[in-house]
Write an enzyme that holds these catalytic residues in place. Structure first.
Site, PDB file in Angstrom:
ATOM      1  N   GLY A  23       0.830  -1.201   0.000  1.00 27.77           N
ATOM      2  CA  GLY A  23       0.000   0.000   0.000  1.00 27.77           C
ATOM      3  C   GLY A  23       0.862   1.249   0.000  1.00 27.77           C
ATOM      4  CG  HIS A  24       4.677   1.281   0.455  1.00 28.20           C
ATOM      5  ND1 HIS A  24       4.341   0.147   1.158  1.00 28.20           N
ATOM      6  CD2 HIS A  24       5.916   1.066  -0.029  1.00 28.20           C
ATOM      7  CE1 HIS A  24       5.351  -0.707   1.103  1.00 28.20           C
ATOM      8  NE2 HIS A  24       6.325  -0.180   0.381  1.00 28.20           N
ATOM      9  CB  ALA A  25       4.949   4.184  -4.673  1.00 27.85           C
TER      10      ALA A  25
END
Length: 133
Positions: free
Chosen positions: A49-51
């Site tokens: 749930g991130h980059a």
């Protein structure tokens, strides 16, 4: 997907006693600065749930299977990892979520840098602005 997301074969040495895989030299395109792993993840939960702005990651299903859902701001792609001799290279600027963990799944992550909270983009709308979509 226009980013350089790709599956990479990890050398496998087969032997009647079992298989051995090795990550060394130029197997992945970065020096490993951090290693962590996910395990005992409930099948209905997700991770990621991130980059990352700068960090690259290489994911391997050491045991079991899971889906890696990738988004580069233009295209969404789901890749199932279920072989310990194949890894998924995730370059910078790619949103990732990991889901559908099988029982006993273990996800090994090799990262190009140490943990640095400022490198994370944890809001999807901020991610879309970052990649210009």
């Amino acid at each position: 997907m226009n980013k350089k997301v790709r599956l990479i074969d990890i050398p496998k040495i087969s032997d009647p006693r079992g298989n051995l895989s090795v990550i060394e030299k130029d197997c992945i395109p970065f020096k490993i600065k951090r290693v962590y792993y996910l395990y005992d993840v409930p099948s209905d939960a997700y991770r990621g749930g991130h980059a990352h702005k700068e960090q690259q990651a290489f994911l391997i299903a050491l045991s079991g299977s899971f889906d890696v859902v990738l988004n580069d701001g233009k295209e969404r792609l789901t890749i199932m990892l279920n072989k310990p001799n194949k890894g998924l290279l995730i370059p910078t600027g790619v949103w990732r979520e990991i889901e559908n963990f099988s029982s006993g799944a273990v996800c090994l992550v090799l990262a190009s840098d140490v943990f640095e909270e400022a490198d994370y983009i944890r809001d999807f709308e901020a991610f879309k602005l970052f990649v210009g979509s």
